[in-house]
Design a protein around this motif. Structure first.
Motif, PDB file in Angstrom:
ATOM      1  N   PHE A  35       1.349  13.931  -7.462  1.00 42.07           N
ATOM      2  CA  PHE A  35       1.278  13.084  -6.282  1.00 42.07           C
ATOM      3  C   PHE A  35       2.652  13.034  -5.617  1.00 42.07           C
ATOM      4  N   GLN A  36       2.664  13.146  -4.301  1.00 36.84           N
ATOM      5  CA  GLN A  36       3.904  12.989  -3.527  1.00 36.84           C
ATOM      6  C   GLN A  36       3.780  11.742  -2.662  1.00 36.84           C
ATOM      7  N   VAL A  37       4.777  10.865  -2.765  1.00 33.73           N
ATOM      8  CA  VAL A  37       4.776   9.649  -1.963  1.00 33.73           C
ATOM      9  C   VAL A  37       5.138   9.998  -0.524  1.00 33.73           C
ATOM     10  N   ARG A  38       4.311   9.569   0.416  1.00 32.18           N
ATOM     11  CA  ARG A  38       4.591   9.792   1.828  1.00 32.18           C
ATOM     12  C   ARG A  38       5.016   8.502   2.535  1.00 32.18           C
ATOM     13  N   GLY A  39       4.818   7.349   1.901  1.00 31.42           N
ATOM     14  CA  GLY A  39       5.277   6.109   2.521  1.00 31.42           C
ATOM     15  C   GLY A  39       4.721   4.893   1.822  1.00 31.42           C
ATOM     16  N   PHE A  40       5.460   3.777   1.945  1.00 33.19           N
ATOM     17  CA  PHE A  40       5.008   2.478   1.452  1.00 33.19           C
ATOM     18  C   PHE A  40       4.791   1.554   2.640  1.00 33.19           C
ATOM     19  N   GLN A  41       3.906   0.603   2.463  1.00 26.57           N
ATOM     20  CA  GLN A  41       3.588  -0.335   3.540  1.00 26.57           C
ATOM     21  C   GLN A  41       3.316  -1.697   2.903  1.00 26.57           C
ATOM     22  N   GLU A  42       4.166  -2.673   3.225  1.00 27.01           N
ATOM     23  CA  GLU A  42       3.968  -4.022   2.688  1.00 27.01           C
ATOM     24  C   GLU A  42       2.986  -4.790   3.562  1.00 27.01           C
ATOM     25  N   THR A  43       2.264  -5.703   2.935  1.00 25.13           N
ATOM     26  CA  THR A  43       1.315  -6.542   3.653  1.00 25.13           C
ATOM     27  C   THR A  43       1.659  -8.006   3.427  1.00 25.13           C
ATOM     28  N   VAL A  44       1.137  -8.854   4.254  1.00 20.52           N
ATOM     29  CA  VAL A  44       1.468 -10.271   4.157  1.00 20.52           C
ATOM     30  C   VAL A  44       0.571 -11.000   3.168  1.00 20.52           C
ATOM     31  N   ARG A  48       0.857  -1.176   0.000  1.00 21.40           N
ATOM     32  CA  ARG A  48       0.000   0.000   0.000  1.00 21.40           C
ATOM     33  C   ARG A  48       0.894   1.227   0.000  1.00 21.40           C
ATOM     34  N   VAL A  49       0.338   2.345  -0.463  1.00 20.55           N
ATOM     35  CA  VAL A  49       1.101   3.582  -0.528  1.00 20.55           C
ATOM     36  C   VAL A  49       0.257   4.705   0.051  1.00 20.55           C
ATOM     37  N   ARG A  50       0.922   5.638   0.704  1.00 17.57           N
ATOM     38  CA  ARG A  50       0.251   6.856   1.209  1.00 17.57           C
ATOM     39  C   ARG A  50       0.676   8.000   0.311  1.00 17.57           C
ATOM     40  N   LEU A  51      -0.287   8.666  -0.286  1.00 13.73           N
ATOM     41  CA  LEU A  51      -0.016   9.751  -1.219  1.00 13.73           C
ATOM     42  C   LEU A  51      -0.632  11.055  -0.736  1.00 13.73           C
ATOM     43  N   ALA A  52       0.045  12.148  -1.069  1.00 18.16           N
ATOM     44  CA  ALA A  52      -0.575  13.471  -0.999  1.00 18.16           C
ATOM     45  C   ALA A  52      -0.789  13.924  -2.440  1.00 18.16           C
ATOM     46  N   GLU A  53      -1.825  14.713  -2.676  1.00 20.54           N
ATOM     47  CA  GLU A  53      -2.158  15.074  -4.050  1.00 20.54           C
ATOM     48  C   GLU A  53      -2.463  16.562  -4.185  1.00 20.54           C
ATOM     49  N   ILE A  54      -2.154  17.073  -5.350  1.00 19.10           N
ATOM     50  CA  ILE A  54      -2.563  18.410  -5.774  1.00 19.10           C
ATOM     51  C   ILE A  54      -3.337  18.225  -7.072  1.00 19.10           C
ATOM     52  N   ILE A  55      -4.585  18.665  -7.099  1.00 16.17           N
ATOM     53  CA  ILE A  55      -5.421  18.545  -8.295  1.00 16.17           C
ATOM     54  C   ILE A  55      -5.705  19.956  -8.812  1.00 16.17           C
ATOM     55  N   ILE A  56      -5.353  20.183 -10.087  1.00 13.48           N
ATOM     56  CA  ILE A  56      -5.520  21.499 -10.708  1.00 13.48           C
ATOM     57  C   ILE A  56      -6.568  21.397 -11.814  1.00 13.48           C
ATOM     58  N   PRO A  57      -7.610  22.232 -11.800  1.00 17.05           N
ATOM     59  CA  PRO A  57      -8.567  22.221 -12.914  1.00 17.05           C
ATOM     60  C   PRO A  57      -7.872  22.568 -14.228  1.00 17.05           C
TER      61      PRO A  57
END
Length: 382
Positions: A239-248, A147-156
């Motif tokens: 999009f700016q990546v704020r972190g990755f998270q692996e799952t089992v 999984r990834v945590r993203l921050a976003e900027i959306i411009i019309p």
């Protein structure tokens, strides 16, 4: 024009390692920047851009590189196509802003020469190892899911303002050096509902992102910002990546999605009333049919899409939703309520080749930026 004024216009105002930049070139580049609607002081941006172009051209000439006529014509056409125009249409639009065709041609030529030089000089060093590709594939979920945590900027970016929006967001991306920069830009510029949370999205399974976007995200390290992402529906995103998270558990990407969309009014009061009604009355997608009876015929749309056919703006919006959850996107005539009714999932396909190429491109961009800084540090600029 007097002889003195003409000399001032066509005479050198800046020299870069003895090569002149004239007042005419500066004036033309300022007009070009204004025509692209780039933010910032046009005079300052023009000066910096022309200095960089001289450094790039000098380095390319030292390497014996020349851009041929056919290559330049193709570069002009590619740049114009970003505004959905032909080369001739784009040149006419620039002429309305006082920009000469030679200014556009020189700009494209410098970019082509620099791209070729970077590839020639750093291509072998930019190769990635099988281990690096394997790590990216592991994050993609081929074995463990992620999984990834993203921050976003959306411009019309409506069609009539597309070129200005593209220039603006490309320039904005160059200015984002940290999470703090990104958060400040969210507050100032983003039109997405996530701006109320500093642009942050919930944790998203990479398998639920549109394939090309997921592959791009895989090439980024935490803190890095994506290239500009066209979302469709008149919007552009960073999009700016704020972190990755692996799952089992093995990630199972969406291969199809049942999605309902309901336009809200462009009138803020009417839209607010509809949002309140949705919050009170809608728990599952089927509830929307009752609400739709009070709206114009055809307002409610519900469709099962294959994952590759989901419109990009909708795919990004639903990426962190569970079944029967909803969000909003920007539409051409106002906000649109989007509800994910159900997903169909299957295992990830192999994307090794695409991930490898994106890793190489990212590494080349880093080498190019550092090389330009070295050229500037060693240059004599007056």
């Amino acid at each position: 024009m007097s002889a003195g004024a003409q000399a001032q216009t066509f005479g050198p105002v800046i020299t870069v390692n003895g090569t002149a930049i004239t007042g005419f070139e500066l004036d033309q580049r300022e007009k070009f920047i204004r025509a692209l609607r780039l933010p910032g002081d046009a005079a300052t941006l023009a000066r910096e851009a022309l200095i960089e172009d001289r450094l790039k051209n000098q380095a390319a000439a030292a390497a014996g590189l020349v851009a041929g006529p056919d290559e330049i014509e193709q570069g002009l056409a590619e740049f114009a196509s970003r505004a959905n125009l032909t080369t001739e249409e784009f040149i006419r639009a620039l002429a309305d802003e006082g920009v000469a065709p030679e200014t556009f041609r020189d700009f494209v030529r410098s970019g082509l020469l620099w791209r070729t030089l970077v590839q020639q000089r750093f291509g072998p060093r930019a190769r990635v190892s099988p281990a690096e590709v394997e790590r990216a594939l592991a994050l993609a979920g081929s074995q463990s899911g992620a999984r990834v945590r993203l921050a976003e900027i959306i411009i019309p970016a409506p069609p009539e303002q597309r070129i200005e929006a593209e220039g603006f967001i490309e320039d904005l991306r160059e200015r984002l050096r940290s999470e703090a920069d990104f958060t400040a830009a969210v507050e100032r510029f983003s039109a997405a509902p996530s701006r109320n949370n500093n642009g942050l999205r919930d944790w998203i399974s990479l398998s639920d992102l549109p394939g090309p976007l997921a592959q791009t995200i895989l090439t980024l390290a935490p803190g890095e910002v994506s290239p500009v992402v066209p979302l469709g529906g008149g919007a552009l995103a960073l999009f700016q990546v704020r972190g990755f998270q692996e799952t089992v558990l093995q990630a199972q990407p969406t291969i199809a999605a049942d999605i309902a969309t309901l336009p809200l009014s462009a009138d803020p009061e009417t839209a607010a009333a509809l949002r309140g009604q949705i919050a009170r009355e809608i728990d599952v997608c089927d509830d929307l049919y009752g609400l739709a009876r009070t709206l114009p015929e055809g307002a409610l749309q519900r469709e099962v899409y294959a994952v590759e056919d989901i419109p990009r703006n909708i795919a990004v919006a639903i990426s962190d939703l569970d079944n029967q959850e909803s969000t909003e996107i920007l539409g051409a005539t106002g906000p649109i309520h989007v509800m994910l009714c159900a997903r169909t999932t299957a295992l990830t396909e192999d994307v090794e080749g695409t991930i490898e190429q994106q890793l190489v491109n990212r590494r080349l961009a880093s080498y190019a930026e550092n090389f330009l800084e070295e050229l500037r540090a060693a240059a004599t600029i007056q």
